[in-house]
Design a protein around this motif. Structure first.
Motif, mmCIF file in Angstrom:
data_model
loop_
_atom_site.group_PDB
_atom_site.id
_atom_site.type_symbol
_atom_site.label_atom_id
_atom_site.label_comp_id
_atom_site.label_asym_id
_atom_site.label_seq_id
_atom_site.Cartn_x
_atom_site.Cartn_y
_atom_site.Cartn_z
ATOM 1 N N ASP A 345 0.832 -1.204 0.000
ATOM 2 C CA ASP A 345 0.000 0.000 0.000
ATOM 3 C C ASP A 345 0.867 1.256 0.000
ATOM 4 O O ASP A 345 0.585 2.223 -0.727
ATOM 5 C CB ASP A 345 -0.915 -0.014 1.227
ATOM 6 C CG ASP A 345 -1.808 1.211 1.282
ATOM 7 O OD1 ASP A 345 -2.650 1.390 0.376
ATOM 8 O OD2 ASP A 345 -1.678 2.003 2.238
ATOM 9 N N LEU A 346 1.940 1.255 0.785
ATOM 10 C CA LEU A 346 2.852 2.403 0.807
ATOM 11 C C LEU A 346 3.515 2.590 -0.552
ATOM 12 O O LEU A 346 3.636 3.723 -1.046
ATOM 13 C CB LEU A 346 3.908 2.195 1.895
ATOM 14 C CG LEU A 346 5.009 3.257 1.977
ATOM 15 C CD1 LEU A 346 4.423 4.636 2.265
ATOM 16 C CD2 LEU A 346 6.041 2.874 3.048
ATOM 17 N N GLN A 347 3.939 1.511 -1.170
ATOM 18 C CA GLN A 347 4.553 1.607 -2.498
ATOM 19 C C GLN A 347 3.589 2.200 -3.518
ATOM 20 O O GLN A 347 3.985 3.045 -4.341
ATOM 21 C CB GLN A 347 5.034 0.216 -2.934
ATOM 22 C CG GLN A 347 6.220 -0.286 -2.127
ATOM 23 C CD GLN A 347 6.376 -1.800 -2.170
ATOM 24 O OE1 GLN A 347 5.546 -2.502 -2.763
ATOM 25 N NE2 GLN A 347 7.425 -2.311 -1.542
ATOM 26 N N ASP A 348 2.332 1.791 -3.450
ATOM 27 C CA ASP A 348 1.332 2.354 -4.372
ATOM 28 C C ASP A 348 1.140 3.848 -4.136
ATOM 29 O O ASP A 348 1.014 4.629 -5.094
ATOM 30 C CB ASP A 348 -0.003 1.623 -4.204
ATOM 31 C CG ASP A 348 -0.037 0.291 -4.934
ATOM 32 O OD1 ASP A 348 0.810 0.066 -5.813
ATOM 33 O OD2 ASP A 348 -0.923 -0.529 -4.618
ATOM 34 N N ARG A 349 1.119 4.254 -2.894
ATOM 35 C CA ARG A 349 0.930 5.674 -2.593
ATOM 36 C C ARG A 349 2.117 6.499 -3.070
ATOM 37 O O ARG A 349 1.958 7.597 -3.608
ATOM 38 C CB ARG A 349 0.700 5.881 -1.093
ATOM 39 C CG ARG A 349 -0.568 5.227 -0.545
ATOM 40 C CD ARG A 349 -0.999 5.829 0.787
ATOM 41 N NE ARG A 349 0.055 5.907 1.769
ATOM 42 C CZ ARG A 349 0.366 4.948 2.650
ATOM 43 N NH1 ARG A 349 -0.311 3.799 2.631
ATOM 44 N NH2 ARG A 349 1.319 5.113 3.537
ATOM 45 N N ILE A 350 3.317 5.977 -2.869
ATOM 46 C CA ILE A 350 4.510 6.695 -3.325
ATOM 47 C C ILE A 350 4.524 6.786 -4.843
ATOM 48 O O ILE A 350 4.821 7.843 -5.420
ATOM 49 C CB ILE A 350 5.777 6.002 -2.799
ATOM 50 C CG1 ILE A 350 5.857 6.130 -1.276
ATOM 51 C CG2 ILE A 350 7.023 6.601 -3.448
ATOM 52 C CD1 ILE A 350 6.973 5.339 -0.648
ATOM 53 N N LEU A 351 4.183 5.704 -5.512
ATOM 54 C CA LEU A 351 4.149 5.726 -6.976
ATOM 55 C C LEU A 351 3.104 6.707 -7.494
ATOM 56 O O LEU A 351 3.337 7.408 -8.487
ATOM 57 C CB LEU A 351 3.857 4.320 -7.509
ATOM 58 C CG LEU A 351 5.077 3.424 -7.729
ATOM 59 C CD1 LEU A 351 4.635 1.999 -8.042
ATOM 60 C CD2 LEU A 351 5.954 3.964 -8.856
ATOM 61 N N ALA A 352 1.945 6.755 -6.841
ATOM 62 C CA ALA A 352 0.907 7.696 -7.268
ATOM 63 C C ALA A 352 1.399 9.134 -7.158
ATOM 64 O O ALA A 352 1.145 9.966 -8.039
ATOM 65 C CB ALA A 352 -0.354 7.490 -6.427
ATOM 66 N N SER A 353 2.115 9.424 -6.093
ATOM 67 C CA SER A 353 2.655 10.769 -5.919
ATOM 68 C C SER A 353 3.756 11.047 -6.937
ATOM 69 O O SER A 353 3.814 12.128 -7.536
ATOM 70 C CB SER A 353 3.203 10.915 -4.499
ATOM 71 O OG SER A 353 3.637 12.222 -4.247
ATOM 72 N N ALA A 354 4.621 10.060 -7.153
ATOM 73 C CA ALA A 354 5.722 10.241 -8.102
ATOM 74 C C ALA A 354 5.217 10.445 -9.518
ATOM 75 O O ALA A 354 5.805 11.214 -10.290
ATOM 76 C CB ALA A 354 6.649 9.028 -8.040
ATOM 77 N N ALA A 355 4.135 9.766 -9.871
ATOM 78 C CA ALA A 355 3.607 9.856 -11.234
ATOM 79 C C ALA A 355 3.147 11.271 -11.570
ATOM 80 O O ALA A 355 3.114 11.652 -12.744
ATOM 81 C CB ALA A 355 2.463 8.860 -11.415
ATOM 82 N N ARG A 356 2.798 12.058 -10.568
ATOM 83 C CA ARG A 356 2.385 13.452 -10.812
ATOM 84 C C ARG A 356 3.575 14.338 -11.154
ATOM 85 O O ARG A 356 3.413 15.394 -11.765
ATOM 86 C CB ARG A 356 1.661 14.013 -9.584
ATOM 87 C CG ARG A 356 0.296 13.407 -9.309
ATOM 88 C CD ARG A 356 -0.476 14.236 -8.295
ATOM 89 N NE ARG A 356 0.114 14.145 -6.973
ATOM 90 C CZ ARG A 356 -0.279 13.292 -6.026
ATOM 91 N NH1 ARG A 356 -1.281 12.455 -6.278
ATOM 92 N NH2 ARG A 356 0.293 13.258 -4.842
ATOM 93 N N LEU A 357 4.777 13.922 -10.714
ATOM 94 C CA LEU A 357 5.937 14.805 -10.819
ATOM 95 C C LEU A 357 6.545 14.855 -12.212
ATOM 96 O O LEU A 357 7.095 15.884 -12.617
ATOM 97 C CB LEU A 357 7.012 14.363 -9.821
ATOM 98 C CG LEU A 357 6.644 14.431 -8.333
ATOM 99 C CD1 LEU A 357 7.795 13.893 -7.495
ATOM 100 C CD2 LEU A 357 6.304 15.856 -7.924
ATOM 101 N N ALA A 358 6.489 13.762 -12.946
ATOM 102 C CA ALA A 358 7.166 13.710 -14.246
ATOM 103 C C ALA A 358 6.466 14.592 -15.264
ATOM 104 O O ALA A 358 5.234 14.629 -15.354
ATOM 105 C CB ALA A 358 7.220 12.273 -14.753
ATOM 106 N N ALA A 359 7.251 15.296 -16.053
ATOM 107 C CA ALA A 359 6.707 16.085 -17.158
ATOM 108 C C ALA A 359 6.352 15.151 -18.310
ATOM 109 O O ALA A 359 6.895 14.046 -18.412
ATOM 110 C CB ALA A 359 7.741 17.110 -17.616
ATOM 111 N N PRO A 360 5.441 15.545 -19.187
ATOM 112 C CA PRO A 360 5.194 14.749 -20.392
ATOM 113 C C PRO A 360 6.500 14.504 -21.154
ATOM 114 O O PRO A 360 7.285 15.435 -21.368
ATOM 115 C CB PRO A 360 4.222 15.612 -21.188
ATOM 116 C CG PRO A 360 3.505 16.413 -20.143
ATOM 117 C CD PRO A 360 4.540 16.705 -19.094
#
Length: 445
Positions: A345-360
């Motif tokens: 669950d923690l890994q999923d939350r971190i990935l969800a947050s990280a996915a917002r950071l990358a530019a197209p």
């Protein structure tokens, strides 16, 4: 220190570390910080006994159970000395003579147990496979489908002592051969690592803090697998890079160095203390493009305000750490089966947050030192199901652009992810997947 005092030290360290799985390194270091009189030979002797007993704990506990003895740090060390170090009866009597600075003398039951071991021990059923390869049952059940006929070889590799790898720092010494020669002049013989273009593998283990090359920031101790994970990020000069779980900067340093001090690496972690430890390492490495920021959580507003800003986002995710068992043998008991769901669950939350950071057009690199599919492939599949604006890149393609472009060895994997393991690659266990964020029009299509 006398031999008996060294054995007493090993028992004290094992006893102090017993209540805190995963903390053996810290306990060992603290013990010798308080005993400056101990020399390098003393430390080496005690380390061999302490870490040897930790690596063989499941086997030792199985033997103790067969002998009807209660497992304890002292009992484990007794069996380890007798079974794996071939200590004679005379040696054991000298080690445990009850004198000053020695462990208490052997009790009657202990002497009887050692005599049974010397005479062949108890008969009966053979040792279970999970104990033989030092793997808790709940992990073994999950790893067998992943590793297949490599299960025993891989786990046996994780039960051995890790190789001693170093990484050159391109910001200070970009020439690996020159670094190798400099280390040889200081008495540390190395060979180039077969996969990482930045790696050197030493023939013997040695403390590096006294080496001129280390003091100058030219080399760091780092497993070849960790080096590869950092290189696969594909960071280049001028980029904006987010290292979301930076810790003490293990992967931040090579990323920033490969960027030639141009651009920015934003090193973040929920532990301000770990980030603080990165400071001296960054300074010694001669890096000026690293910023550090402590986060309150994976959903910190600081992250939300930086959405779509980064060319590269690295998630070196917290995990069960199975791949590090060569270095942290006591970490086998750090987590139980009930902890896995919370970790995922923690890994999923971190990935969800990280996915917002990358530019197209930017990339998200997910790394664990786990071998479990639940923490690796399944987490990537779950993210891609939630985020149609991301796609997994073929690992050979990424490897060619990064590792091979720097002079590294050929890619040892196919498909959309890299799996490293000690039996195949001589590294710690690692998983690396590289995702690309699609432009809006491509994601919509």
């Amino acid at each position: 220190m006398t031999p008996a005092a060294r054995i007493a030290a090993a028992i004290e360290i094992l006893e102090a570390a017993e209540p805190s799985p995963g903390e053996l390194d810290r306990v060992f270091a603290a013990y010798f910080r308080r005993r400056r009189y101990a020399g390098s030979k003393d430390r080496a002797f005690v380390a061999a006994r302490v870490y040897g007993a930790a690596r063989r704990r499941l086997r030792l506990d199985w033997r103790l159970g067969r002998l009807g003895a209660e497992p304890s740090p002292r009992a484990r060390l007794l069996v380890d000395l007798a079974q794996f170090w071939n200590a004679s009866a005379e040696d054991m009597a000298a080690f445990f003579d009850g004198s000053a600075h020695a462990p208490p003398a052997l009790a009657g039951a202990e002497a009887e147990m050692l005599e049974r071991l010397r005479s062949g021990g108890p008969g009966g059923a053979p040792m279970p496979l999970a104990a033989r390869v030092e793997c808790p049952d709940w992990i073994a059940r999950r790893l067998r489908p992943v590793l297949g006929d490599r299960f025993e070889a891989c786990l046996s590799g994780l039960a051995e002592e890790a190789r001693f790898d170093l990484r050159i720092n391109p910001a200070v010494q970009p020439d690996r051969e020159a670094a190798r020669r400099a280390l040889a002049r200081e008495g540390l013989d190395c060979e180039p690592t077969p996969l990482s273009p930045l790696g050197l593998r030493a023939a013997t283990r040695r403390r590096v803090e006294g080496l001129a090359a280390w003091k100058a920031g030219a080399v760091e101790v780092q497993d070849e697998g960790a080096q590869l994970a950092a290189i696969l990020t594909g960071a280049a000069p001028g980029m904006q890079v987010a290292d979301l779980c930076a810790g003490a900067g293990g992967k931040t340093l090579p990323i920033a160095a490969l960027m030639e001090n141009r651009g920015r690496v934003l090193a973040m972690d929920v532990s301000a203390e770990r980030l603080e430890r990165a400071g001296p390492r960054v300074a010694r490495a001669g890096l000026h493009n690293v910023e550090r920021h402590a986060l309150k959580s994976e959903n910190d507003r600081y992250l939300k305000r930086r959405a779509r800003r980064f060319d590269r986002v690295l998630v070196d995710a917290p995990c069960t750490g199975i791949g590090t068992w060569r270095r942290r043998p006591d970490a086998r008991s750090l987590y139980g089966e009930s902890d896995l769901a919370a970790m995922v669950d923690l890994q999923d939350r971190i990935l969800a947050s990280a996915a917002r950071l990358a530019a197209p057009g930017g990339r998200l690199v997910y790394v664990t030192c786990s071998l479990l599919a639940e923490e690796n492939e399944e987490r990537i599949a779950a993210l891609l199901a939630r985020r149609p604006d991301y796609r997994a890149l073929p690992i050979r393609e990424v490897w060619r652009e990064t590792v091979e472009a720097l002079g590294g060895g050929p890619c040892p994997a196919d498909g959309d992810a890299l799996r490293l393991a000690p039996d195949l690659h001589g590294t710690d266990g690692f998983f690396v997947a590289v995702l690309e964020r699609l432009p809006a029009e491509d994601a919509a299509a």
